[in-house]
Design an enzyme around this catalytic site. Structure first.
Site, PDB file in Angstrom:
ATOM      1  N   GLU A  84     -51.895-131.771 130.465  1.00 47.71           N
ATOM      2  CA  GLU A  84     -51.073-132.447 131.632  1.00 47.71           C
ATOM      3  C   GLU A  84     -51.917-132.717 132.783  1.00 47.71           C
ATOM      4  O   GLU A  84     -51.919-133.914 133.412  1.00 47.71           O
ATOM      5  CB  GLU A  84     -50.082-131.457 132.046  1.00 47.71           C
ATOM      6  CG  GLU A  84     -49.027-131.937 132.999  1.00 47.71           C
ATOM      7  CD  GLU A  84     -48.036-130.982 133.684  1.00 47.71           C
ATOM      8  OE1 GLU A  84     -48.225-129.888 133.548  1.00 47.71           O
ATOM      9  OE2 GLU A  84     -47.192-131.532 134.055  1.00 47.71           O
TER      10      GLU A  84
ATOM     11  N   SER B 198     -40.033-123.511 130.868  1.00 46.06           N
ATOM     12  CA  SER B 198     -39.157-122.926 131.784  1.00 46.06           C
ATOM     13  C   SER B 198     -37.923-122.200 131.183  1.00 46.06           C
ATOM     14  O   SER B 198     -37.265-122.846 130.236  1.00 46.06           O
ATOM     15  CB  SER B 198     -38.868-123.896 132.708  1.00 46.06           C
ATOM     16  OG  SER B 198     -39.955-124.403 133.364  1.00 46.06           O
TER      17      SER B 198
ATOM     18  N   SER C  51     -37.045-131.927 130.401  1.00 43.78           N
ATOM     19  CA  SER C  51     -36.688-133.155 130.244  1.00 43.78           C
ATOM     20  C   SER C  51     -36.610-133.819 128.764  1.00 43.78           C
ATOM     21  O   SER C  51     -37.321-133.578 128.080  1.00 43.78           O
ATOM     22  CB  SER C  51     -38.145-133.900 130.923  1.00 43.78           C
ATOM     23  OG  SER C  51     -38.574-133.430 132.297  1.00 43.78           O
TER      24      SER C  51
ATOM     25  N   GLN D 190     -40.983-130.389 126.021  1.00 41.89           N
ATOM     26  CA  GLN D 190     -41.486-129.260 126.159  1.00 41.89           C
ATOM     27  C   GLN D 190     -40.737-128.126 126.650  1.00 41.89           C
ATOM     28  O   GLN D 190     -40.051-128.216 127.676  1.00 41.89           O
ATOM     29  CB  GLN D 190     -42.867-129.509 127.161  1.00 41.89           C
ATOM     30  CG  GLN D 190     -43.648-128.411 127.594  1.00 41.89           C
ATOM     31  CD  GLN D 190     -43.875-128.166 128.866  1.00 41.89           C
ATOM     32  OE1 GLN D 190     -42.937-127.698 129.560  1.00 41.89           O
ATOM     33  NE2 GLN D 190     -45.197-128.375 129.779  1.00 41.89           N
TER      34      GLN D 190
ATOM     35  N   GLU E 114     -45.569-124.433 146.941  1.00 41.47           N
ATOM     36  CA  GLU E 114     -46.301-123.010 147.026  1.00 41.47           C
ATOM     37  C   GLU E 114     -47.090-122.909 145.908  1.00 41.47           C
ATOM     38  O   GLU E 114     -48.204-122.356 146.057  1.00 41.47           O
ATOM     39  CB  GLU E 114     -45.129-122.067 147.185  1.00 41.47           C
ATOM     40  CG  GLU E 114     -44.202-121.943 148.414  1.00 41.47           C
ATOM     41  CD  GLU E 114     -43.174-123.218 148.302  1.00 41.47           C
ATOM     42  OE1 GLU E 114     -42.774-123.522 147.346  1.00 41.47           O
ATOM     43  OE2 GLU E 114     -42.472-123.494 149.484  1.00 41.47           O
TER      44      GLU E 114
END
Lengths: 414, 375
Positions: A252, A137, A169, A134, A382
């Site tokens: 997910e 990011s 990953s 995937q 966060e």
């Protein structure tokens, strides 16, 4: 109130266990695993074993239990998936290479691509022949993933892609990936995105491992240099990439049972250490301050375990789990960090030693160095607090100063 | 997997919540907190009429003969409402002690009246500002007479009888501790109200001077029974604490959504959102630990001592945190007498100390885990 299976669940568990007993070996008491990727000679070796196991599972239709039968699944329920995972975890089998693909990427393809494309990809993925990653990011888009920069520009019937992804990953052993790109920099940031599926073997794709602070390299940077993809590889409409990404992320969240555990020594290991360690006033396990700390972590761990049981109960009754399932990682990750730091405190001056010759084979030190990553990966502490506040408690979303501004006019830092 | 309350139990919980929202608003709690009445007698009477006091008492002794799971859901709602009644003393402690260790005659004598609310019972363990231990207990039981001072005892001023933890003349160590039932309205008993942090729940100092006492349970087993009573009460009280913690989160959320500062709802600031998210996490952990306690209590499982410790530690932590961060969310207004924040802050600390501070339970938890490891 009880922890028992329903008769149907018990029957399914017996079936699954019989199949596992016929096809795999139970885990050894020492926890050493001949199949665990960590103990393999090389990653290729680990991958080979994992693919073979996945193929066996697919043949028995256990590879994707909740998927419909026509797509190679079992047409089963979420609780059956959980029961299978629980039973499989007692056996020494290689896992961990296929979850991202089967849990997130392939469902997104199935949702947005045409039937022929799905037919092309689903079967090899479920049999473990092809692996997916995937690609969301980026260096400048972590928690704010919609701020990504990787550019896709239309060129006739093709798109030309340039940019960089990070924290991917398995990129280096993946065959395919789903890639979120920016197609319209003049639109506000959520509106100018478009999703594609790509071949990781195509020219213009380069994966490089990232050396982590813990020393390992579990993730990659992926660079795209004039990667050309066909418009038919687009998933969803041009400009709808954010919507597509949300579908991926929803899958997910629905992947129950994976959890955030298994990432290092926990209360049991700390108890063992405390029994063995002599402090200035006797065994650590007799020390009041040590006992208090261990009790606190034990209670947190138990609280999480029984929270999972509440979630499983909802699944067992066929209802949607409550929001309590969202607390797992925010509890596990800081606990991992604090508990392992405390274990090293018990080892005192010797606690700085690392490696296989260190006490407990350096497991506490290893977890101490891995824990900062767990507090960030898959949603930082966060961001998870924001999610709980907004989606569970219904508090207002953050004020988005970048919401209506064209992406290419947003201020950027270094 | 069926780790949840039944539909009937959930319905009972809803009824209890509705009833208490109507009959026990914080205004009613404040009336006890600020007034001279030791508890809300009208509310107590209605609770008794609904049969809640006899929830876990078998029908043959005048109870509803339901079970502890039903008691758990009621406890959560009493906690949410901060009900100013002697429920925990009479039901979690005195009734449980009798159910565990009472003879048939004792059960026949006390349980029907406890179930109907005709009498109130309590449990007298504390002897001042230190943890009561086998070594520290001074109250003494000799020849059927009890002497000593117990303080602070919840509802000690209004209870009709107390189950008292005392030192007998026989046995060594734990075996020297005995339990006795003492008529608090009888001879040799004087009591005076004790001012506490949470005046919405009354407490007393009870002085016994050769007060007639009747043994509860076998000789030498007093300490063991007392611990088991505390384990059971800890689980029920954990539900009260979870209810209170939940109420604090709801209150903080409501305030944060309606309070504007810097031109926006304060609930839109991450400093507040994250605080409330942390409250939610601790509350859910406590709820799940309490659920496990409920299971252990309702099945009398061997895991009951660990389950009780886990529920108590987790629920005390959650309620304390929720009550203090609720005040913080309210800012200056939270520190006023007028707002209800302090009612929860007081109750949270009081419940966290009643039955023993979390520190003691953490030590007990490790003792149990170690015992299991050796076994």
């Amino acid at each position: 109130m009880d922890f028992k299976d329903t008769p149907d669940e018990a029957k399914f568990r017996a079936e699954v266990r019989a199949w596992l007993e016929a096809n795999a070996k139970p885990k050894s008491a020492t926890g050493f695993s001949a199949e665990n990727p960590r103990f393999q000679q090389s990653e290729q070796e680990a991958l080979k074993k994992a693919k073979a196991w996945q193929a066996k599972k697919a043949e028995a239709r256990y590879a994707r239990i909740t998927w419909p039968k026509e797509w190679g699944g079992l047409g089963g329920t979420p609780i059956q998936q959980v029961i299978y995972s629980q039973e499989e975890s007692k056996f020494d089998v290689p896992t961990g290479f296929f979850e991202i693909g089967l849990g997130m990427c392939v469902p997104t393809v199935m949702h947005y691509a045409d039937k022929a494309t799905s037919e092309r990809f689903v079967s090899p993925a479920i049999r473990g022949e092809e692996i997916w990653c995937q690609l969301f990011s980026e260096p400048s888009a972590g928690s704010d993933v919609a701020g990504l920069r990787t550019r896709a520009e239309k060129d006739g019937d093709e798109w030309v892609i340039n940019g960089q992804k990070i924290w991917t990953s398995g990129a280096h052993y993946s065959d395919y990936g789903i890639l979120l790109t920016r197609t319209d920099p003049k639109a506000p940031k959520h509106k100018g995105l478009t999703m594609f599926w790509i071949s990781m073997k195509a020219p213009g794709v380069e994966a490089r491992p990232i050396k982590q602070m813990s020393g390992g390299a579990n993730f990659n940077e992926v660079f795209f240099t004039n990667l050309r993809v066909k418009d038919s590889q687009r998933l969803g409409a041009v400009g709808d990439g954010w919507k597509v990404a949300l579908t991926t992320l929803m899958h997910e969240r629905l992947a129950v049972g994976g959890g955030a555990g298994g990432s290092g020594p926990d209360v049991n290991e700390l108890l063992m250490l405390a029994r063995e360690t002599e402090l200035e006033d006797g065994p650590a396990i007799k020390n009041a301050a040590v006992r208090e700390k261990i009790a606190e972590w034990y209670v947190r761990g138990q609280g999480l375990k029984y929270t999972t049981y509440r979630t499983l109960t909802a699944l067992s009754k066929g209802s949607v789990p409550g929001p309590e399932a969202s607390i797992a990682k925010i509890v596990v990750a800081p606990k991992l960090q604090d508990l392992n730091s405390f274990a090293m405190d018990l080892e005192d001056m010797g606690g700085i030693a690392v490696g296989e010759d260190a006490p407990a084979m350096g497991a506490f030190q290893q977890a101490f160095m891995w824990a900062p990553g767990l507090r960030i990966a898959g949603g930082t502490d966060e961001i998870l607090r924001n999610i709980i506040a907004e989606r569970v408690l219904g508090l207002p979303g953050d004020i988005r100063v970048d919401k209506d501004i064209p992406y290419n006019e947003l201020p950027t830092g270094r | 997997m069926n780790f949840d309350f039944s539909d009937d139990q959930k319905m009972l919980k809803e009824q209890a919540q509705k009833f208490l929202a109507e009959k026990c608003p914080t205004k009613a709690v404040r009336k006890i907190l600020e007034g001279d009445e030791p508890f809300d007698r009208a509310l107590w009477k209605q609770i008794a009429e609904m049969g809640w006091l006899g929830t876990s008492i078998p029908e043959e002794f005048g109870g509803l003969g339901l079970g502890h799971l039903e008691l758990c859901v009621i406890a959560e709602e009493l906690g949410r409402a901060l009900a100013p009644v002697p429920f925990s003393s009479s039901v979690y402690l005195a009734t449980e002690a009798l159910l565990l260790a009472g003879s048939k005659e004792q059960k026949e004598k006390y349980l029907p009246k406890l179930a109907s609310g005709e009498i109130i019972g309590t449990f007298a363990l504390a002897e001042g500002p230190q943890p009561p231990t086998v070594k520290s207990i001074k109250a003494s039981l000799r020849g059927g007479r009890l002497s000593g001072v117990k303080t602070p005892i919840a509802d000690g001023d209004v209870a009709d009888f107390a189950v008292v933890v005392a030192r007998s003349g026989e046995g060594a160590g734990e075996r020297a501790i005995a339990l006795a039932i003492v008529d608090l309205k009888g001879e040799g008993v004087t009591r005076k109200a004790v001012k506490t942090l949470d005046p919405s729940r009354s407490h007393a100092e009870i002085t016994f001077k050769d007060a007639p006492a009747e043994a509860l349970g076998a000789a030498g087993e007093g300490w063991d029974i007392a611990r088991r009573v505390l384990d059971r009460a800890a689980i029920l009280m954990a539900f009260e604490q979870v209810g209170g913690a939940d109420a604090c989160l709801a209150m903080a959320k409501d305030y944060a959504l309606n309070r504007y500062a810097f031109g926006r709802q304060i609930a839109s600031f991450q400093a507040i959102k994250h605080k409330l998210a942390d409250m939610y996490v601790l509350n859910e952990l406590a709820r799940s630990n309490a659920f496990f306690g409920a299971w252990a209590l309702s099945t009398d499982a061997p895991e009951l001592p660990e389950a009780a410790a886990g529920a108590r530690i987790s629920a005390s932590d959650a309620f304390h945190n929720a009550s203090k961060e609720n005040i913080q969310t309210h800012g200056g207004m939270g520190f006023t007498w007028e707002l209800d924040c302090h009612l929860f802050y007081r109750r949270a600390k009081m419940l966290g100390l009643a039955l023993g501070a979390p520190r003691v339970w953490k030590d007990r938890l490790i003792t149990h885990l170690e015992r299991k490891n050796v076994a």
